[in-house]
Design a protein around this motif. Structure first.
Motif, PDB file in Angstrom:
ATOM      1  N   LEU A   1       1.195   0.279   6.859  1.00 12.71           N
ATOM      2  CA  LEU A   1       0.171   1.311   7.009  1.00 12.71           C
ATOM      3  C   LEU A   1       0.720   2.605   7.582  1.00 12.71           C
ATOM      4  CD1 LEU A   1      -2.848   0.944   6.205  1.00 12.71           C
ATOM      5  CD2 LEU A   1      -1.632  -1.209   6.466  1.00 12.71           C
TER       6      LEU A   1
ATOM      7  N   ASP B   1      -2.686  -5.107  -1.163  1.00 10.26           N
ATOM      8  CA  ASP B   1      -3.636  -4.523  -2.104  1.00 10.26           C
ATOM      9  C   ASP B   1      -4.294  -5.630  -2.923  1.00 10.26           C
ATOM     10  OD1 ASP B   1      -4.902  -3.225  -4.296  1.00 10.26           O
ATOM     11  OD2 ASP B   1      -3.605  -1.487  -4.000  1.00 10.26           O
TER      12      ASP B   1
ATOM     13  N   ALA C   1      -2.263  -4.512   4.876  1.00 12.79           N
ATOM     14  CA  ALA C   1      -1.273  -4.011   3.917  1.00 12.79           C
ATOM     15  C   ALA C   1      -1.047  -4.912   2.708  1.00 12.79           C
ATOM     16  CB  ALA C   1       0.051  -3.759   4.642  1.00 12.79           C
TER      17      ALA C   1
ATOM     18  N   PRO D   1       0.829  -1.211   0.000  1.00 10.02           N
ATOM     19  CA  PRO D   1       0.000   0.000   0.000  1.00 10.02           C
ATOM     20  C   PRO D   1       0.865   1.263   0.000  1.00 10.02           C
ATOM     21  CG  PRO D   1       0.085  -0.923   2.210  1.00 10.02           C
ATOM     22  CD  PRO D   1       0.808  -1.898   1.314  1.00 10.02           C
ATOM     23  N   VAL D   2       0.667   2.111  -0.988  1.00 12.29           N
ATOM     24  CA  VAL D   2       1.428   3.350  -1.112  1.00 12.29           C
ATOM     25  C   VAL D   2       0.450   4.506  -1.294  1.00 12.29           C
ATOM     26  CG1 VAL D   2       3.148   4.610  -2.450  1.00 12.29           C
ATOM     27  CG2 VAL D   2       3.387   2.127  -2.146  1.00 12.29           C
ATOM     28  N   ARG D   3       0.575   5.533  -0.463  1.00 11.73           N
ATOM     29  CA  ARG D   3      -0.258   6.740  -0.540  1.00 11.73           C
ATOM     30  C   ARG D   3      -1.754   6.381  -0.571  1.00 11.73           C
ATOM     31  NH1 ARG D   3       2.412  11.620  -1.983  1.00 11.73           N
ATOM     32  NH2 ARG D   3       0.421  12.360  -2.818  1.00 11.73           N
ATOM     33  N   ASN D   4      -2.189   5.786   0.521  1.00 13.07           N
ATOM     34  CA  ASN D   4      -3.594   5.403   0.676  1.00 13.07           C
ATOM     35  C   ASN D   4      -4.060   4.465  -0.436  1.00 13.07           C
ATOM     36  OD1 ASN D   4      -5.972   5.404   2.186  1.00 13.07           O
ATOM     37  ND2 ASN D   4      -6.879   7.051   0.989  1.00 13.07           N
ATOM     38  N   PHE D   5      -3.240   3.470  -0.719  1.00 11.61           N
ATOM     39  CA  PHE D   5      -3.563   2.436  -1.708  1.00 11.61           C
ATOM     40  C   PHE D   5      -3.798   3.007  -3.105  1.00 11.61           C
ATOM     41  CE2 PHE D   5      -4.420   0.165   2.216  1.00 11.61           C
ATOM     42  CZ  PHE D   5      -4.079  -1.143   1.936  1.00 11.61           C
TER      43      PHE D   5
ATOM     44  N   ASN E   1       2.156   3.606   3.087  1.00 14.70           N
ATOM     45  CA  ASN E   1       0.787   4.073   2.882  1.00 14.70           C
ATOM     46  C   ASN E   1       0.642   5.555   3.210  1.00 14.70           C
ATOM     47  OD1 ASN E   1      -1.871   3.226   2.052  1.00 14.70           O
ATOM     48  ND2 ASN E   1      -2.548   3.664   4.125  1.00 14.70           N
TER      49      ASN E   1
ATOM     50  N   ALA F   1      -3.973   8.252   6.546  1.00 23.24           N
ATOM     51  CA  ALA F   1      -3.902   8.316   5.082  1.00 23.24           C
ATOM     52  C   ALA F   1      -5.165   8.937   4.507  1.00 23.24           C
ATOM     53  CB  ALA F   1      -3.682   6.913   4.510  1.00 23.24           C
TER      54      ALA F   1
ATOM     55  N   ALA G   1      -4.467   3.898   8.451  1.00 19.84           N
ATOM     56  CA  ALA G   1      -5.479   4.117   7.423  1.00 19.84           C
ATOM     57  C   ALA G   1      -6.214   5.435   7.645  1.00 19.84           C
ATOM     58  CB  ALA G   1      -6.469   2.957   7.414  1.00 19.84           C
TER      59      ALA G   1
ATOM     60  N   ARG H   1      -4.453   0.560  -9.855  1.00 26.12           N
ATOM     61  CA  ARG H   1      -3.269   1.121  -9.205  1.00 26.12           C
ATOM     62  C   ARG H   1      -2.521   2.003 -10.197  1.00 26.12           C
ATOM     63  NH1 ARG H   1      -0.996  -4.634  -8.165  1.00 26.12           N
ATOM     64  NH2 ARG H   1      -2.318  -4.873  -9.996  1.00 26.12           N
TER      65      ARG H   1
END
Length: 806
Positions: free
Chosen positions: A317, A421, A419, A257-261, A321, A352, A349, A579
């Protein structure tokens, strides 16, 4: 010191409102049917909790259940289960935890603790060999989780469960600490805080737990230990790098997870990998006891501070994230969450969501992706419900309901997503959607099969429903024994049938014959351990059946609070937005997998357990089930009886399916239509909701193939579904054309309309060959003017190929 053979079966029951303390014994039937741990906790709460009970009300219950393996020395058995109703989701919550509390409680002579009511002021419950007592805890109110444990257990000989400020202030994702481990998810800490229960102290070491069958136990333990010692994940990855070892392969697979998925990978991910942190912090094991996997690690920060190295979920997270790739910053955020009593997954979460909501102008905030500024203060504000922290303390679902942004609120049923996706692991997407407690990677860890071990194709729905069901049953049983779920890597992959099957063959069987793969999976080490401890006969199939009973009971309890198909979904981001780093733009095709899962589970189309499955599992319905009575597209009528009609349609579907396969080899028109179909396409024609069906597909060589009538484990691109069996009889006694059935809403199409039209044209041509002219005129839209040679010669060939398969 007294000796307990097998298990004591003694449960303490406390009402904090009245200060009443009772004790009772678990019945033999309940122990056999629900095993212990999670299962027994659910059963006992099902008998006690009122439908519609408020999670933070006096009427909610807490069940702390030790399981039969605790205290025996079985590998990785230092865990216990907690069951309650979650203030974050409003439905049932079960969680597993390590740390010293479970062993201390079990060796005090008890298997479980049930608590209800609410004390008038803060209290501590103390349990020892003489029973339980309630003492004043006002002097502890306001302390963090570690200071509380130190204050009530200065000598370090007891086991303690303690909440921090987050639990005291009703943060809906507050956790509970046991040593350096946590009952992490769903707000157990808030439930304790709402009851004014600051801590539970267990003073054990008064009882010795002895297996009922020592020889069998030694044998089972030896086999279990050998599996763990030779499995690469349990003996190498986790032992050396902890669960943070997941970072590298999650990043490579695009599920980090990167930048709020919004993305699934990042070039800086290696900076926070388990390998990097082991070198940076000189980490070493610090784990539950007894444990031979040793996934937990502690290390030393550059300033000399000793801390727990973040687990993968916390790291993911609170790190990538949030756009943060500084390991020291993540470690400190993780430590702060632990002291305050905040679940790291939900806390990360929420942060984010706030960052993205700020970018989009929905709220005013100084929190920004990639910056650690203000994060510690935000966590403190959450835990104490100060200012904006009061809003954050209710979780992402509530934030989105109040301020908008539901499309990027990453939760399922109110529980924030871990974590992994699911857009890069479709089976994990189904597992998240149907998990009883909400988004849960431990309900059925499909990411391991799809990504870690590469045994299943992560980008196909094929077989996923069957594997999700299997692992839900298995893990429900594992969490009822109770033992660590990581043992499943060793216990399922190291037995000879799996270990010595060539990798290519194992992958093929799992992908195309999932029922066979599951049938050959050996999980008997779990049943052998349970049997050796209790002395009761139990094979692996009975263990899995108990797991199914436990899982379905939990689902039934949730449906009593309104859970149904509408809730078995994923965040909109996972269903509609690819994504940012996926060039193929993939999202999760949930609905087809959901249909298959319900059918396998024995649920109706709304996701409600049917009377048939409840009866088969021996579960007595107790609560009224509140569900949404609407179904997308149309109301389905479940056929009852009508065996002759079902038999007739089954035979006809078989024959038509084989005739469609023969069509391109016989007729040029069918050949041209089929040539235009996409390679790999699969389409079906069937009767809803679970009637006969036929499946036809185009293989990689461009050949049309009849794939039978089992839609359970097939990826079907275009579904033609007849509403009920009577509508099907109209169509297949040739009183109504296919096009007419569509026009009259007796047949619906799910998938590409253009391809569906081509499928209908193929069926029309095939029916022209199969039927006499009088019937064919009724069955097809327009009867063709063919030469006798084409019509009769083609008919003979079609019949021969369909019947003989030549």
């Amino acid at each position: 010191m007294s000796t307990i053979v097998g298990t004591s079966n003694r449960i303490i029951e406390i009402n904090l409102s009245t200060s009443e303390i009772d004790e009772f014994e678990v019945t033999e039937n309940d122990r056999r049917q629900y095993l212990g741990g999670k299962g027994l906790g659910l059963k006992l709460l099902y008998e006690r909790i009122q439908q519609g009970a408020e999670p933070l009300g006096e009427e909610n219950w807490l069940a702390f259940m030790m399981g039969v393996l605790m205290g025996t020395g079985a590998p990785c058995s230092g865990r216990f289960s907690v069951v309650t109703k979650s203030p974050l989701t409003g439905i049932m919550l079960s969680a597993s935890c390590g740390g010293p509390f479970g062993m201390a409680y079990k060796t005090a002579g008890y298997d479980g603790l049930l608590i209800t009511g609410k004390a008038t002021s803060p209290v501590v419950v103390v349990v020892d060999e003489d029973g339980a007592r309630i003492s004043n805890g006002s002097h502890l109110w306001g302390l963090n989780t570690q200071d509380t444990q130190q204050r009530v257990n200065p000598e370090g000989k007891a086991g303690v469960l303690a909440i921090g400020p987050a639990g005291e202030n009703g943060v809906r994702f507050a956790n509970v600490a046991s040593g350096h481990r946590f009952v992490g998810r769903g707000g157990v800490g808030a439930v304790m805080g709402a009851k004014n229960l600051k801590a539970i102290v267990a003073r054990g070491k008064h009882c010795k737990i002895v297996p009922a069958d020592p020889k069998r136990f030694v044998k089972a333990k030896k086999r279990a230990s050998a599996y763990i010692a030779r499995n690469p994940t349990t003996a190498d990855d986790y032992r050396h790098f902890g669960t943070a070892s997941h970072v590298k392969w999650c990043n490579a697979a695009g599920i980090l997870p990167v930048r709020n998925f919004s993305r699934g990978s990042h070039p800086q991910a290696d900076q926070v990998s388990g390998e990097t942190m082991r070198q940076r912090y000189n980490s070493r094991p610090r784990t539950c006891k007894p444990c031979s996997i040793m996934c937990g690690h502690k290390g030393t920060l550059p300033d000399g501070t000793t801390c727990q190295v973040p687990e993968y979920e916390s790291l993911g997270l609170l790190g990538p994230n949030l756009g943060i790739f500084e390991p020291d910053a993540i470690a400190r955020l993780n430590e702060r969450c632990g002291l305050l009593g905040l679940d790291t997954i939900s806390a990360g979460a929420v942060l984010a969501w706030c960052m993205e909501a700020g970018e989009k102008g929905l709220i005013q905030t100084e929190l920004k992706f990639g910056s650690v500024d203000g994060l510690h203060q935000a966590l403190d504000d959450m835990a104490h419900r100060n200012g904006w922290g009061d809003q954050m303390a209710d979780g992402t679902r509530c934030l989105a309901e109040r301020y908008g942004g539901s499309d990027f609120a990453i939760h399922v049923k109110g529980l924030e997503v871990p974590a992994y996706d699911p857009r890069g692991s479709w089976g994990q997407g189904l597992a998240y959607a149907v998990a009883n407690r909400g988004a849960c990677h431990l309900s059925a860890g499909m990411f391991a099969l799809e990504v870690t071990f590469g045994l299943l194709d992560p980008y196909t729905p094929r077989g996923k429903a069957r594997f999700v069901r299997f692992f839900e049953n298995l893990y429900a049983a594992v969490n009822s024994l109770v033992t660590c779920q990581f043992t499943a890597f060793a216990y399922t992959l190291e037995p000879p049938v799996v270990k010595y099957t060539p990798a290519w063959l194992l992958r093929w069987i799992m992908r195309y014959l999932p029922w066979l793969a599951i049938g050959l999976t050996d999980v008997s080490v779990y049943s052998a351990l349970w049997r050796s401890v209790t002395g009761e006969k139990l094979n692996q199939w009975q263990l899995l059946s108990a797991g199914a009973r436990i899982h379905v009971l939990e689902r039934l309890m949730n449906t009593g609070d309104g859970i149904s198909r509408k809730d078995d979904t994923l965040p909109q981001r996972m269903l509609t937005q690819a994504r940012g780093d996926d060039p193929e733009g993939r999202t999760v095709p949930l609905q087809s997998m959901l249909d298959d899962y319900y059918r396998l589970r024995g649920y109706d189309l709304l996701g409600i357990p049917t009377k048939k499955i409840l009866s088969r599992l021996g579960i007595e319905p107790k609560w009224e089930r509140h569900t949404d009575s609407r179904i997308a597209h149309f109301k389905l009528t479940r056929p009852k009886g009508k065996r002759l009609k079902r038999l007739y349609l089954s035979v006809l579907f078989w024959f038509v399916g084989r005739a469609v396969e023969a069509g391109p080899r016989v007729d040029r028109d069918v050949r041209q239509i089929c040539a235009a179909l996409p390679e790999g396409l699969t389409f079906s024609l069937g009767v809803a909701p679970d009637g006969p069906a036929m499946i036809v597909g185009k293989d990689r060589r461009g050949k049309i193939r009849y794939w039978g009538g089992d839609t359970t484990d097939r990826l079907i691109d275009v579904k033609l579904t007849i509403k009920n069996i009577e509508a099907a009889m109209l169509l297949f006694t040739f009183r109504e054309a296919t096009t007419t059935a569509v026009a009259r809403n007796r047949l619906i199409v799910d998938g590409d309309i253009g391809i569906a039209c081509s499928v209908v044209r193929i069926l029309d041509v095939v029916e022209t060959f199969l039927l006499p002219k009088a019937l064919a005129r009724l069955a097809v839209r327009r009867y063709p003017n063919w030469s006798p040679l084409r019509k009769y010669g083609g008919r003979i060939l079609i019949y021969l190929r369909a019947v003989l398969g030549v």
